[in-house]
Design a protein around this motif. Structure first.
Motif, PDB file in Angstrom:
ATOM      1  N   ALA A 114       6.528 -11.500  -5.173  1.00  0.00           N
ATOM      2  CA  ALA A 114       5.984 -10.672  -6.264  1.00  0.00           C
ATOM      3  C   ALA A 114       5.186 -11.550  -7.231  1.00  0.00           C
ATOM      4  O   ALA A 114       4.066 -11.201  -7.629  1.00  0.00           O
ATOM      5  CB  ALA A 114       7.122  -9.969  -6.994  1.00  0.00           C
ATOM      6  N   ALA A 115       5.741 -12.714  -7.552  1.00  0.00           N
ATOM      7  CA  ALA A 115       5.054 -13.614  -8.485  1.00  0.00           C
ATOM      8  C   ALA A 115       3.737 -14.107  -7.886  1.00  0.00           C
ATOM      9  O   ALA A 115       2.702 -14.164  -8.565  1.00  0.00           O
ATOM     10  CB  ALA A 115       5.955 -14.796  -8.821  1.00  0.00           C
ATOM     11  N   LYS A 116       3.749 -14.420  -6.588  1.00  0.00           N
ATOM     12  CA  LYS A 116       2.520 -14.930  -5.935  1.00  0.00           C
ATOM     13  C   LYS A 116       1.432 -13.856  -5.960  1.00  0.00           C
ATOM     14  O   LYS A 116       0.259 -14.155  -6.205  1.00  0.00           O
ATOM     15  CB  LYS A 116       2.802 -15.295  -4.468  1.00  0.00           C
ATOM     16  N   ILE A 117       1.815 -12.592  -5.698  1.00  0.00           N
ATOM     17  CA  ILE A 117       0.817 -11.509  -5.674  1.00  0.00           C
ATOM     18  C   ILE A 117       0.234 -11.322  -7.078  1.00  0.00           C
ATOM     19  O   ILE A 117      -0.982 -11.246  -7.276  1.00  0.00           O
ATOM     20  CB  ILE A 117       1.443 -10.187  -5.174  1.00  0.00           C
ATOM     21  N   GLN A 118       1.130 -11.297  -8.058  1.00  0.00           N
ATOM     22  CA  GLN A 118       0.677 -11.071  -9.435  1.00  0.00           C
ATOM     23  C   GLN A 118      -0.251 -12.217  -9.879  1.00  0.00           C
ATOM     24  O   GLN A 118      -1.314 -11.984 -10.444  1.00  0.00           O
ATOM     25  CB  GLN A 118       1.919 -10.942 -10.333  1.00  0.00           C
ATOM     26  N   GLN A 119       0.163 -13.463  -9.562  1.00  0.00           N
ATOM     27  CA  GLN A 119      -0.668 -14.621  -9.950  1.00  0.00           C
ATOM     28  C   GLN A 119      -2.029 -14.566  -9.266  1.00  0.00           C
ATOM     29  O   GLN A 119      -3.052 -14.896  -9.859  1.00  0.00           O
ATOM     30  CB  GLN A 119       0.020 -15.933  -9.557  1.00  0.00           C
ATOM     31  N   VAL A 147       0.843  -1.193   0.000  1.00  0.00           N
ATOM     32  CA  VAL A 147       0.000   0.000   0.000  1.00  0.00           C
ATOM     33  C   VAL A 147       0.884   1.252   0.000  1.00  0.00           C
ATOM     34  O   VAL A 147       0.626   2.209  -0.733  1.00  0.00           O
ATOM     35  CB  VAL A 147      -0.950  -0.015   1.224  1.00  0.00           C
ATOM     36  N   ALA A 148       1.941   1.218   0.789  1.00  0.00           N
ATOM     37  CA  ALA A 148       2.800   2.397   0.889  1.00  0.00           C
ATOM     38  C   ALA A 148       3.518   2.683  -0.422  1.00  0.00           C
ATOM     39  O   ALA A 148       3.744   3.833  -0.771  1.00  0.00           O
ATOM     40  CB  ALA A 148       3.809   2.201   2.011  1.00  0.00           C
ATOM     41  N   HIS A 149       3.869   1.638  -1.161  1.00  0.00           N
ATOM     42  CA  HIS A 149       4.731   1.855  -2.323  1.00  0.00           C
ATOM     43  C   HIS A 149       4.041   1.706  -3.678  1.00  0.00           C
ATOM     44  O   HIS A 149       4.548   2.186  -4.680  1.00  0.00           O
ATOM     45  CB  HIS A 149       5.927   0.911  -2.257  1.00  0.00           C
ATOM     46  N   VAL A 150       2.906   1.007  -3.702  1.00  0.00           N
ATOM     47  CA  VAL A 150       2.247   0.821  -5.009  1.00  0.00           C
ATOM     48  C   VAL A 150       0.999   1.688  -5.112  1.00  0.00           C
ATOM     49  O   VAL A 150       0.754   2.315  -6.133  1.00  0.00           O
ATOM     50  CB  VAL A 150       1.916  -0.669  -5.263  1.00  0.00           C
ATOM     51  N   GLY A 151       0.218   1.729  -4.038  1.00  0.00           N
ATOM     52  CA  GLY A 151      -0.939   2.620  -4.096  1.00  0.00           C
ATOM     53  C   GLY A 151      -2.215   1.928  -3.703  1.00  0.00           C
ATOM     54  O   GLY A 151      -2.208   1.048  -2.832  1.00  0.00           O
ATOM     55  N   ASP A 152      -3.328   2.308  -4.339  1.00  0.00           N
ATOM     56  CA  ASP A 152      -4.627   1.763  -3.969  1.00  0.00           C
ATOM     57  C   ASP A 152      -4.798   0.366  -4.566  1.00  0.00           C
ATOM     58  O   ASP A 152      -3.959  -0.108  -5.337  1.00  0.00           O
ATOM     59  CB  ASP A 152      -5.744   2.716  -4.434  1.00  0.00           C
ATOM     60  N   LEU A 153      -5.909  -0.276  -4.211  1.00  0.00           N
ATOM     61  CA  LEU A 153      -6.105  -1.666  -4.628  1.00  0.00           C
ATOM     62  C   LEU A 153      -6.002  -1.812  -6.140  1.00  0.00           C
ATOM     63  O   LEU A 153      -5.408  -2.772  -6.636  1.00  0.00           O
ATOM     64  CB  LEU A 153      -7.466  -2.166  -4.121  1.00  0.00           C
ATOM     65  N   GLU A 154      -6.562  -0.845  -6.872  1.00  0.00           N
ATOM     66  CA  GLU A 154      -6.550  -0.977  -8.330  1.00  0.00           C
ATOM     67  C   GLU A 154      -5.123  -0.972  -8.863  1.00  0.00           C
ATOM     68  O   GLU A 154      -4.788  -1.734  -9.780  1.00  0.00           O
ATOM     69  CB  GLU A 154      -7.396   0.141  -8.981  1.00  0.00           C
ATOM     70  N   ASP A 155      -4.252  -0.135  -8.284  1.00  0.00           N
ATOM     71  CA  ASP A 155      -2.842  -0.111  -8.718  1.00  0.00           C
ATOM     72  C   ASP A 155      -2.183  -1.450  -8.417  1.00  0.00           C
ATOM     73  O   ASP A 155      -1.411  -1.979  -9.212  1.00  0.00           O
ATOM     74  CB  ASP A 155      -2.063   0.985  -7.969  1.00  0.00           C
ATOM     75  N   ILE A 156      -2.481  -1.993  -7.227  1.00  0.00           N
ATOM     76  CA  ILE A 156      -1.839  -3.252  -6.816  1.00  0.00           C
ATOM     77  C   ILE A 156      -2.318  -4.394  -7.717  1.00  0.00           C
ATOM     78  O   ILE A 156      -1.541  -5.232  -8.166  1.00  0.00           O
ATOM     79  CB  ILE A 156      -2.125  -3.553  -5.323  1.00  0.00           C
ATOM     80  N   ARG A 157      -3.617  -4.397  -8.008  1.00  0.00           N
ATOM     81  CA  ARG A 157      -4.169  -5.456  -8.873  1.00  0.00           C
ATOM     82  C   ARG A 157      -3.536  -5.414 -10.259  1.00  0.00           C
ATOM     83  O   ARG A 157      -3.345  -6.445 -10.895  1.00  0.00           O
ATOM     84  CB  ARG A 157      -5.690  -5.285  -9.022  1.00  0.00           C
ATOM     85  N   ALA A 158      -3.224  -4.201 -10.697  1.00  0.00           N
ATOM     86  CA  ALA A 158      -2.732  -4.065 -12.077  1.00  0.00           C
ATOM     87  C   ALA A 158      -1.207  -4.173 -12.166  1.00  0.00           C
ATOM     88  O   ALA A 158      -0.661  -4.262 -13.268  1.00  0.00           O
ATOM     89  CB  ALA A 158      -3.181  -2.709 -12.631  1.00  0.00           C
ATOM     90  N   ALA A 159      -0.534  -4.183 -11.010  1.00  0.00           N
ATOM     91  CA  ALA A 159       0.946  -4.120 -11.046  1.00  0.00           C
ATOM     92  C   ALA A 159       1.554  -5.394 -11.634  1.00  0.00           C
ATOM     93  O   ALA A 159       1.068  -6.501 -11.386  1.00  0.00           O
ATOM     94  CB  ALA A 159       1.474  -3.888  -9.633  1.00  0.00           C
ATOM     95  N   SER A 160       2.622  -5.205 -12.397  1.00  0.00           N
ATOM     96  CA  SER A 160       3.333  -6.372 -12.940  1.00  0.00           C
ATOM     97  C   SER A 160       4.226  -6.949 -11.844  1.00  0.00           C
ATOM     98  O   SER A 160       4.532  -6.278 -10.853  1.00  0.00           O
ATOM     99  CB  SER A 160       4.219  -5.928 -14.108  1.00  0.00           C
ATOM    100  N   ALA A 161       4.676  -8.197 -12.042  1.00  0.00           N
ATOM    101  CA  ALA A 161       5.568  -8.822 -11.051  1.00  0.00           C
ATOM    102  C   ALA A 161       6.837  -7.990 -10.900  1.00  0.00           C
ATOM    103  O   ALA A 161       7.357  -7.832  -9.795  1.00  0.00           O
ATOM    104  CB  ALA A 161       5.891 -10.249 -11.469  1.00  0.00           C
ATOM    105  N   GLU A 162       7.315  -7.415 -12.015  1.00  0.00           N
ATOM    106  CA  GLU A 162       8.555  -6.608 -11.955  1.00  0.00           C
ATOM    107  C   GLU A 162       8.345  -5.385 -11.077  1.00  0.00           C
ATOM    108  O   GLU A 162       9.192  -5.037 -10.258  1.00  0.00           O
ATOM    109  CB  GLU A 162       8.991  -6.142 -13.356  1.00  0.00           C
ATOM    110  N   ALA A 163       7.172  -4.722 -11.266  1.00  0.00           N
ATOM    111  CA  ALA A 163       6.896  -3.522 -10.463  1.00  0.00           C
ATOM    112  C   ALA A 163       6.785  -3.903  -8.990  1.00  0.00           C
ATOM    113  O   ALA A 163       7.284  -3.196  -8.110  1.00  0.00           O
ATOM    114  CB  ALA A 163       5.606  -2.860 -10.940  1.00  0.00           C
ATOM    115  N   PRO A 192      10.271  -2.439  -1.383  1.00  0.00           N
ATOM    116  CA  PRO A 192      11.241  -2.953  -0.403  1.00  0.00           C
ATOM    117  C   PRO A 192      10.713  -4.214   0.281  1.00  0.00           C
ATOM    118  O   PRO A 192       9.536  -4.280   0.623  1.00  0.00           O
ATOM    119  CB  PRO A 192      11.376  -1.811   0.614  1.00  0.00           C
ATOM    120  N   ASP A 193      11.594  -5.185   0.422  1.00  0.00           N
ATOM    121  CA  ASP A 193      11.276  -6.435   1.125  1.00  0.00           C
ATOM    122  C   ASP A 193      10.374  -7.392   0.354  1.00  0.00           C
ATOM    123  O   ASP A 193       9.962  -8.419   0.887  1.00  0.00           O
ATOM    124  CB  ASP A 193      10.659  -6.181   2.517  1.00  0.00           C
ATOM    125  N   ILE A 194       9.990  -7.061  -0.865  1.00  0.00           N
ATOM    126  CA  ILE A 194       9.232  -8.038  -1.666  1.00  0.00           C
ATOM    127  C   ILE A 194      10.203  -8.652  -2.660  1.00  0.00           C
ATOM    128  O   ILE A 194      10.793  -7.957  -3.489  1.00  0.00           O
ATOM    129  CB  ILE A 194       8.020  -7.394  -2.360  1.00  0.00           C
TER     130      ILE A 194
END
Ligand code: 5U1
Length: 689
Positions: free
Chosen positions: A571-576, A543-559, A564-566
């Motif tokens: 990252a792959a688990k969240i994206q999947q 939440v602190a680094h990517v933003g609201d839920l829509e940003d997080i849902r749309a984020a690529s694994a690379e992003a 920090p700490d991911i």
């Protein structure tokens, strides 16, 4: 059998012959275990089992003194040295301690001691932890360490000077106003973390692991090559002075220990002066309660009569002083038998093999189940149904099977293989590449995963629905009222009324807390989704680094990986998770029932993060507010807040009544900040409280 032995046995009654045979068997067993323990550093039974056999023998010998022999294991102090290390004669013998196992036995000890020293039972003792390591004697001449020796049999030990010199907290030169001669005794230990790392290294190198930290300390100290010892993070704590010339000491043992510290030697943490049985028992309970959190293993408490003149009056028996006693903790390890291995399915589908055991007392509790972790661990330990195993239960940790009792397997036993289908829903079981866990692929359709997931969803750190407990979830699942998490928000009072233990008040309570939980925070909501590898601090970082839920849902694994700490896997688990149609429906459904949170406070990734890369632990109570609140100030500055102290901790923030975390920080040399220093630190970075 010789003729004389025959004659002798003919004179014994059948009952006495039985007793004599039992004594012989016990001696043989104890001799074997002594050899494995002291000589091979490779015990095959837990210490508690050894103590039990020893006390059985001692009790039989006390009742039948005609059977005591000079070579009985009860008649000696320790094991004779065996390695090719040079031997050392202890001018003042190194003693051992008698044990008690209960308050009643301790009361008897105090009563006896009071009589010996002609005092009432309000005796002043110095109480300290009984450290589970290797007893060592250090000799300093003119302040210089000239010799270190193991106890051996109490009179002859092994010279381990070369190894003792590698121990960081053993001074090579004493400090301050040191005496001309000092021989001091104590225990060398390998802290729990060092032990775990050492055994991992042994596994990686295909070598045999050490059974416990004590054996690893002994193995480390008895190396011929000191460069091997130097790689082990050993510590030494001193507990008694054996010889002293050129200094005057007080009459108090407690003050001796303080003096040792002044000369630069370490003494055990948490030493206290206590009075009488109650004082001893209070101390015992306090240390027992903090045992699991201590950085090193302890197996009891030692109480020593504090007045050294009275110590002399009390004197010694063969192997131990009459003025000191070890009060042993209930053993954390015991022997049991594996009756079956069953497989449990967790919230994320992970399959955990669980050993069903013959019920066995461990650390004061009857244990019937113990985790076997995963297939790799079962293979590594070669555990099979029917095996005799050593189990361990430490603190609140789930009991585990440590290893098979060596040489105990009789006959052919089948190896365990993880099922190919989920034992609950029969979905296919898969194993992620490079991972140790097998997983059920049934997702929330699997009744086991679904049940665990609902328990998690309502938990305090997730949606915090305190009116809905495990019992209610079980009933709602049976009634098929819960399929997906949003179903909780569709529950109506009349659907709950009439369920077991659900009167009007409980129904109202449940419905109200469900409704209340709709207003949450985004990190909590993300945490409640139960994405594998995503704990609350990862959710906060997202939440602190990517933003609201829509940003997080749309984020690529690379992003996501740039947070920090991911790492790569998380990252792959969240994206999947967010890419899956099933999960998307679950999330949308939850949003549709009205779950909401305040707009996310995305941090500017470029903004200054002065504490980035630093890790803090917060303990005790703080006047400025909750620990969560204090943690949020640190996180805003880019720091990580962790729940446990380790060598990597930047500093411990210690509020009032800080306990075992403070002890551990001091032990590990981690910086400790009190509340005022913490507030000052925040102020330096512009955070005002
Ligand atoms: N903590 C502690 N362990 N321990 C072991 N104190 C202590 N004292 C001992 C022993 C054998 O002996 C003294 C009583 C001389």
């Amino acid at each position: 059998m010789t003729a004389s032995k025959n004659t002798e046995e003919q004179q014994l009654t059948p009952q006495l012959t039985d007793i004599k045979n039992t004594i012989t068997e016990l001696r043989e067993a104890l001799n074997l275990h002594n050899h494995r323990y002291h000589v091979l550093d490779d015990p095959s039974i837990p210490d508690g089992e050894y103590d039990r056999l020893y006390h059985e023998l001692k009790a039989l010998e006390q009742a039948h003194p005609q059977f005591i022999t000079e070579t009985s294991p009860t008649q000696r102090v320790g094991a004779a040295p065996v390695s090719s290390l040079p031997t050392v004669t202890h001018v003042v013998p190194m003693l051992s301690l008698d044990n008690v196992f209960s308050e009643q036995e301790l009361a008897k000890f105090i009563e006896r001691l009071a009589k010996l020293i002609e005092r009432d039972e309000n005796i002043a003792f110095t109480a300290e932890s009984k450290l589970d390591g290797l007893a060592i004697s250090l000799r300093y001449e003119n302040g210089v360490l000239v010799r270190a020796a193991t106890r051996g049999d109490g009179v002859t030990g092994e010279d381990v000077t070369h190894n003792a010199k590698t121990i960081r907290n053993v001074p090579l030169q004493l400090r301050g106003d040191y005496p001309a001669l000092l021989e001091v005794r104590g225990e060398v230990l390998l802290p729990k973390a060092g032990f775990a790392a050492l055994n991992q290294q042994m596994r990686d190198e295909g070598k045999k692991e050490y059974a416990n930290p004590r054996n690893s300390a002994a193995g480390s100290m008895r190396q011929l090559d000191a460069s091997i010892t130097a790689t082990r993070p050993l510590v030494m704590y001193c507990y008694t002075i054996a010889e002293l010339e050129g200094a005057e000491l007080s009459q108090s043992h407690y003050e001796d220990l303080q003096q040792l510290q002044n000369w630069g030697l370490s003494i055990s943490p948490n030493i206290q002066q206590v009075v009488g049985l109650q004082g001893c028992m209070d101390y015992y309970q306090e240390i027992l309660d903090s045992r699991a959190a201590l950085p090193h293993e302890i197996d009891g408490i030692v109480y020593k009569l504090d007045d050294k003149t009275l110590q002399q009056q009390a004197g010694f028996v063969a192997r131990a002083p009459r003025w000191a006693i070890a009060h042993k903790f209930p053993a954390e390890e015991a022997i049991s038998t594996i009756e079956a291995i069953e497989v449990q399915v967790g919230r994320t589908g992970k399959l955990t093999p669980v050993a069903r055991l013959t019920p066995t007392m461990v650390a004061g509790v009857t244990v019937s189940n113990a985790t076997l972790h995963n297939q790799d661990e079962i293979d590594r330990k070669d555990v099979r149904v029917g095996d005799q195993v050593i189990i361990r239960r430490a603190g609140d940790v789930i009991p585990e099977v440590l290893r098979v009792v060596p040489d105990s397997r009789t006959g052919d036993l089948a190896a365990f293989i993880m099922p190919e289908k989920c034992p609950i829903c029969e979905s296919v079981v898969v194993r992620d590449e490079g991972m140790s866990a097998h997983r059920c692929t049934g997702g929330i359709q699997c009744p086991a995963q679904r049940r665990e997931y609902f328990k998690y969803f309502v938990s305090r750190k997730a949606m915090d629905i305190d009116g809905v407990g495990e019992k209610l979830i079980d009933q709602l699942l049976v009634a098929e009222l819960l399929k997906t998490p949003a179903d909780l928000y569709r529950l109506q009072p009349e659907m709950l009324l009439g369920l077991e233990r659900m009167g009007e008040k409980s129904v109202q309570n449940a419905i109200e807390s469900i409704q209340r939980s709709k207003s949450t925070t985004l990190p909590r909501f993300i945490f409640a989704l139960g994405i594998s590898e995503v704990g609350i601090s990862t959710a906060e970082a997202l939440v602190a680094h990517v933003g609201d839920l829509e940003d997080i849902r749309a984020a690529s694994a690379e992003a996501l990986e740039r947070v920090p700490d991911i790492g790569h896997i998380t990252a792959a688990k969240i994206q999947q998770y967010f890419a899956s149609a099933v999960q998307q429906e679950i999330v949308n459904d939850l949003l549709s029932v009205g779950i909401h949170w305040p707009a996310a406070e995305k941090q500017d990734l470029e903004a200054e993060q002065p504490l980035a890369g630093k890790t803090y632990v917060i303990t005790g109570s703080l006047a400025l507010g909750s620990r969560d609140q204090a943690g949020s100030y640190l996180k805003k500055l880019g720091a990580k807040v962790s729940g446990s102290v380790s060598g990597k901790t930047t500093a411990l923030i210690a509020g009032e009544a800080a306990g075992s975390k403070l002890t551990k920080a001091i032990d590990l040399g981690v910086e400790v900040l009190d509340e005022a220093e913490f507030i000052k630190l925040l102020a330096e970075y512009g955070v005002g409280i």
